[in-house]
Design a protein around this motif. Structure first.
Motif, PDB file in Angstrom:
ATOM      1  N   ALA A  42       4.187  -0.365   1.439  1.00  0.00           N
ATOM      2  CA  ALA A  42       2.987  -0.001   2.190  1.00  0.00           C
ATOM      3  C   ALA A  42       2.395  -1.206   2.924  1.00  0.00           C
ATOM      4  O   ALA A  42       1.250  -1.162   3.361  1.00  0.00           O
ATOM      5  N   ASP A 298       4.829   2.875  -9.238  1.00  0.00           N
ATOM      6  CA  ASP A 298       3.633   3.179 -10.008  1.00  0.00           C
ATOM      7  C   ASP A 298       4.001   3.435 -11.470  1.00  0.00           C
ATOM      8  O   ASP A 298       5.162   3.733 -11.795  1.00  0.00           O
ATOM      9  N   GLY A 327      -4.904  10.877  -4.459  1.00  0.00           N
ATOM     10  CA  GLY A 327      -4.918  10.355  -3.100  1.00  0.00           C
ATOM     11  C   GLY A 327      -5.616  11.301  -2.138  1.00  0.00           C
ATOM     12  O   GLY A 327      -5.496  12.524  -2.257  1.00  0.00           O
ATOM     13  N   GLU A 453       3.621  10.049  -0.243  1.00  0.00           N
ATOM     14  CA  GLU A 453       4.383  10.170  -1.483  1.00  0.00           C
ATOM     15  C   GLU A 453       5.881  10.188  -1.205  1.00  0.00           C
ATOM     16  O   GLU A 453       6.656   9.456  -1.841  1.00  0.00           O
ATOM     17  N   TYR A 456       6.881   6.690   1.147  1.00  0.00           N
ATOM     18  CA  TYR A 456       6.548   5.367   0.628  1.00  0.00           C
ATOM     19  C   TYR A 456       6.441   5.321  -0.896  1.00  0.00           C
ATOM     20  O   TYR A 456       6.132   4.269  -1.461  1.00  0.00           O
ATOM     21  N   LEU A 458       4.245   6.689  -2.877  1.00  0.00           N
ATOM     22  CA  LEU A 458       2.877   6.594  -3.379  1.00  0.00           C
ATOM     23  C   LEU A 458       2.505   7.923  -4.034  1.00  0.00           C
ATOM     24  O   LEU A 458       2.219   8.900  -3.352  1.00  0.00           O
ATOM     25  N   SER A 462      -1.655   8.296  -3.384  1.00  0.00           N
ATOM     26  CA  SER A 462      -2.622   7.283  -3.813  1.00  0.00           C
ATOM     27  C   SER A 462      -2.183   5.909  -3.330  1.00  0.00           C
ATOM     28  O   SER A 462      -1.189   5.358  -3.812  1.00  0.00           O
ATOM     29  N   ILE A 463      -2.933   5.337  -2.389  1.00  0.00           N
ATOM     30  CA  ILE A 463      -2.522   4.060  -1.804  1.00  0.00           C
ATOM     31  C   ILE A 463      -2.697   2.906  -2.774  1.00  0.00           C
ATOM     32  O   ILE A 463      -2.190   1.800  -2.517  1.00  0.00           O
ATOM     33  N   HIS A 465      -1.812   3.199  -6.177  1.00  0.00           N
ATOM     34  CA  HIS A 465      -1.017   3.481  -7.388  1.00  0.00           C
ATOM     35  C   HIS A 465      -1.913   3.948  -8.529  1.00  0.00           C
ATOM     36  O   HIS A 465      -1.650   3.677  -9.699  1.00  0.00           O
ATOM     37  N   GLY A 503      -5.022  -2.155  -6.287  1.00  0.00           N
ATOM     38  CA  GLY A 503      -4.436  -2.033  -4.968  1.00  0.00           C
ATOM     39  C   GLY A 503      -4.989  -3.017  -3.953  1.00  0.00           C
ATOM     40  O   GLY A 503      -5.768  -3.916  -4.264  1.00  0.00           O
TER      41      GLY A 503
END
Length: 525
Positions: A42, A298, A327, A453, A456, A458, A462-463, A465, A503
């Motif tokens: 990211a 994550d 997220g 998700e 990337y 995530l 959730s940017i 983690h 993050g």
């Protein structure tokens, strides 16, 4: 079986690369395996439109730790930063605009157009925020203490920070403890009366979170997002992907091997009662052995999908299952034929930092209200960047738009059908302060929480983690009892944003995890 390494790092995001470079610099034989063909995770810059390289995740490196830059000598590997005289530009629906500048006197004059009282209070507010964040910044490169074991070394590592806290004085120390659990709105209401100013500041309190400014604990997020200085930005020359490139260069120069297009299907666990990580199996079926494995993924994906719940105690499984991701960030990447005509714009320099559309804290809270009921916001909070103002590309301008709130789980429909609907909603909202922007669009890409998700990795979009609330920070991150980068699986460590401190492009989780690994051999590291 193929070669044997000292360390395998799963994931070539910026934290994984920091860990790899730090370990390789210490003489370890390191392999990084990355599922995508592009490094950075990211924190990558990619050509998603012909002739236009776009920061596809993070856009700012203000939180990246200077100690890591020095230790890895990243400037020698091409890392350079750019700053802009305007920190934040906040166009208003009434046609005005508020600008926060690096120059305090200029900022005070601009705020005075909205409130003379707020202008007078700004210098004291800035000093308090920077005093408090200066203390919190010292926590980033410290592993949380083991409260259960209370090992002397764990606690002693925090001694210098405790001394700094004591030197704040009793009043400041109590003020810090009072402020951290507060709702951001309560904090900003104590200082200011202008909706425009409070809205512009309040955006920092909800970055990557499914929370509104009235939610308890969002003041901690506000301080965290300002650890690099109040509203400060630090853009990487060439795009955020150049930070990842510099990290990869430092890792390779120290002897690390980096493989892209090499996704991990499974973390290999040895036999015996005290089972330990012994390597990885790639999607291709190839198995690679290592003494230690670090995961930049994550915590839930690492422990449930790559290790498997059968290797975990029931209590650990329960805690991992209960990690909140939630997220609610979507992204529009736009190529425009020219600079957008924002309301209140007098100087293009105003557009060189952050651009926020948040006319009030109430507007952000109302945007959050929709997410509570599984709907995306009809008037989302927008944070934008115009990187081509500094680095022109192909004759047009890139405008990246981060939009909240767009919950990962929609009550009606799903993101495969609602993505374009939300994109239109974002553009309608943007047009209220940038009339005619639709006519300027040459290319448009919508990135939904589902895309975050799938592309990337995530989880739930959730940017960070995992949501960064008080209940999932410090000794509670990622789960109680396992906050020091180790996991319940011996020789397996977490080095991504799901570990302390969380993050953002800090490099801290990767750096701390690498030092945790090295401390097993060299306790004085």
């Amino acid at each position: 079986m193929t070669e044997h390494y000292d360390i395998i790092v799963i994931g070539g995001g910026h934290n994984g690369l920091v860990a790899a470079a730090t370990l390789a610099q210490a003489g370890k034989r390191v392999l990084v395996v990355e599922r995508r063909d592009t490094l950075g995770g990211a924190a990558a810059t990619e050509e998603i439109f012909p002739g236009y390289r776009v920061d596809t995740g993070a856009t700012d490196a203000a939180l990246f730790q200077d100690e890591i830059i020095r230790k890895l000598d990243l400037t020698r590997h091409g890392l350079a930063f750019r700053e802009n005289p305007a920190l934040l530009f906040a166009p208003q629906p009434d046609g005005r605009a508020l600008t926060i500048w690096r120059d305090e006197a200029r900022t005070v004059a601009d705020i005075a157009r909205f409130s003379e009282r707020d202008a007078a209070r700004w210098p004291a507010f800035r000093r308090q925020v920077e005093r408090m964040t200066g203390l919190l910044r010292g926590m980033l490169l410290l592993a949380p203490p083991d409260l259960a074991g209370l090992r002397g070394g764990d606690v002693m590592g925090w001694a210098p920070l405790a001394l700094r806290l004591r030197r704040l004085g009793g009043d400041d120390m109590m003020e810090l403890f009072r402020l951290l659990p507060m709702a951001a709105q309560a904090y900003l209401d104590e200082w200011f009366e202008s909706d425009a100013l409070k809205g512009a500041l309040g955006g920092s309190a909800v970055v990557g979170a499914t929370l509104g400014p009235r939610s308890a604990g969002t003041n901690l997020t506000f301080f965290y997002q300002n650890l690099g200085g109040l509203l400060n930005h630090r853009f990487v020359v060439g795009g955020i992907g150049q930070l990842s490139a510099a990290l990869a260069g430092a890792a390779r120069a120290a002897g690390a091997t980096i493989r892209t297009g090499a996704g991990v299907a499974q973390i290999l666990i040895g036999d015996g009662l005290d089972a330990a990580a012994v390597g990885v199996r790639l999607d291709s079926g190839e198995e690679i052995r290592a003494t230690t494995v670090l995961s930049n993924a994550d915590p839930r994906h690492t422990l449930f999908d790559l290790v498997g719940p059968q290797q975990l105690e029931p209590e650990v499984m329960r805690h991992v299952r209960n990690i909140m991701f939630r997220g609610s960030t979507a992204r529009l990447n736009l190529v425009l034929s020219g600079l957008p005509g924002f309301a209140g714009l007098a100087d293009n320099a105003q557009l060189g930092g952050r651009i926020r559309l948040a006319p009030s804290l109430d507007a952000i809270e109302r945007a959050y209200d929709a997410a509570k009921y599984g709907r995306f916001s009809e008037k989302p909070y927008l944070e934008m960047y115009l990187p081509t103002l500094h680095e022109p590309a192909a004759g047009g301008h890139i405008l990246t738009v981060n939009a909240q709130f767009a919950p990962y789980k929609l009550r009606e429909g799903d993101w495969t059908t609602q993505g374009q609907v939300f994109a239109d909603t974002v553009l309608d909202t943007l047009a209220t302060v940038a009339p005619g922007i639709r006519e300027q669009i040459v290319h448009c890409q919508i990135v939904t929480p589902l895309d975050l998700e799938r592309v990337y990795g995530l989880a739930e979009g959730s940017i960070h983690h995992g949501q960064m609330g008080l209940e999932q920070m410090l000794v509670m991150r990622p789960i109680p009892g396992w906050s020091r980068y180790e996991t319940p699986v011996r020789n397996l460590y977490l080095c991504g944003a799901g570990a302390h401190p969380g993050g953002g492009v800090t490099g801290a989780p990767g750096y701390n995890a690498a030092r945790a690994v090295l401390s097993r051999v060299r306790p004085t590291f």
